[in-house]
Design an enzyme around this catalytic site. Structure first.
Site, PDB file in Angstrom:
ATOM      1  N   ARG A   1      41.415  35.984  71.975  1.00  0.00           N
ATOM      2  CA  ARG A   1      40.519  36.803  71.478  1.00  0.00           C
ATOM      3  C   ARG A   1      39.505  37.775  72.266  1.00  0.00           C
ATOM      4  NH1 ARG A   1      36.757  30.940  70.265  1.00  0.00           N
ATOM      5  NH2 ARG A   1      35.437  30.817  72.721  1.00  0.00           N
TER       6      ARG A   1
ATOM      7  N   ASN B   1      39.486  36.903  82.778  1.00  0.00           N
ATOM      8  CA  ASN B   1      38.710  36.957  81.392  1.00  0.00           C
ATOM      9  C   ASN B   1      38.023  36.005  81.199  1.00  0.00           C
ATOM     10  OD1 ASN B   1      37.328  38.584  78.771  1.00  0.00           O
ATOM     11  ND2 ASN B   1      38.341  37.128  78.116  1.00  0.00           N
TER      12      ASN B   1
ATOM     13  N   TYR C   1      25.064  31.157  83.933  1.00  0.00           N
ATOM     14  CA  TYR C   1      25.764  32.421  83.611  1.00  0.00           C
ATOM     15  C   TYR C   1      25.774  34.201  83.988  1.00  0.00           C
ATOM     16  CZ  TYR C   1      28.206  36.557  81.031  1.00  0.00           C
ATOM     17  OH  TYR C   1      29.149  37.205  81.014  1.00  0.00           O
ATOM     18  N   SER C   2      24.007  34.029  84.401  1.00  0.00           N
ATOM     19  CA  SER C   2      24.458  35.422  85.225  1.00  0.00           C
ATOM     20  C   SER C   2      24.388  35.234  86.966  1.00  0.00           C
ATOM     21  CB  SER C   2      22.834  35.843  84.963  1.00  0.00           C
ATOM     22  OG  SER C   2      21.921  34.960  85.301  1.00  0.00           O
TER      23      SER C   2
END
Length: 262
Positions: free
Chosen positions: A26, A101, A170-171
């Site tokens: 997705r 990804n 996350y960053s």
């Protein structure tokens, strides 16, 4: 790679190559799978959700006439990664292109971030990227060729204010993916393996839907191009890094963000 380029078609030719895309069922992974498949590339996609990957594989086969297959894989688990990569190579014969990804995030202020949230994000985004790359890389080293594209993030380039993005795990993980890309490119250049990264800005995905629902207009207004990414915006960069067009490019992080990191 390093084949003689005779035309524009040769420059972006990935016909009959094999791409393995994590998180390919997705979102951005599926968009990348689509542009590769439309270029004649065979596609293996994996995620923890097998049904999504199988549906994407059927769509790619029926639409573009290439070979595609979906696999269930938890990229945080080394044995699962080894088993999946082995299956892909058995089914397709080789892996020419790897797109890392798969990603996770956890929204919380630093002072409220739970340790398990921090660890989950780093385990998926960074350790998972390492594990998959390590296994696929063994085969690429043996065949002396390969293109690896890591999906980083504009959040790993520029620190966002907390009212826009409050997800330090996350960053941080994406900044680490960017350096992993550069370091690995230096290590594996001797094997004729290219390693580059794409740092997307805001795109409408499952991961960003809550942020965009609350702050979408503000984010657009602060973007130099005045918009967020659409379903086509990442495809050109992904094809460039997978094709002979990038045969003198390695260790680079390309921001695809409308100028938001300027």
């Amino acid at each position: 790679m390093n084949e003689e380029i005779k035309s524009q078609a040769d420059l972006f030719n990935i016909d009959n190559k094999v791409a393995f895309i994590t998180g390919g069922g997705r979102g951005l992974g599926r968009q990348i799978a689509e542009i590769y498949a439309s270029s004649g590339c065979h596609i293996a996609v994996c995620s923890r959700k097998l049904e999504q990957c199988e549906e994407t594989a059927r769509y790619l086969e029926n639409t573009f006439g290439i070979k595609a297959k979906g696999y269930a894989c938890n990229i945080q688990n080394e044995e699962d990664v080894k088993d999946t990569v082995e299956k892909v190579i058995s089914d397709f014969g080789q892996i020419d292109i790897l797109v890392n990804n798969s990603g996770a995030t956890w929204g919380a202020s630093v002072e409220d971030m739970p340790l398990d949230g921090w660890q989950k994000v780093l385990n998926v985004n960074l350790t998972g990227t390492f594990l998959v790359t390590k296994e696929v890389g063994k085969q690429m080293i043996a065949q002396r060729s390969g293109k690896i594209i890591n999906i980083g993030s504009a959040a790993g380039v520029k620190a966002e204010p907390p009212e826009v993005l409050n997800a330090i795990g996350y960053s941080t993980s994406k900044a680490a993916v960017h350096h992993f890309t550069r370091d690995l490119a230096r290590k594996w250049a001797q094997h004729n393996i290219y390693v580059n990264a794409i740092a997307p800005g805001f795109f409408p995905t499952t991961m960003t839907k809550h942020v965009l629902a609350d702050k979408g207009e503000e984010i657009k207004n602060h973007n130099p191009l005045g918009r967020i990414g659409d379903d086509q915006a990442l495809k050109g960069a992904a094809l460039f890094f997978a094709s002979p067009a990038s045969d003198f490019v390695t260790g680079q992080v390309l921001s695809v963000d409308g100028g938001s990191t300027l």
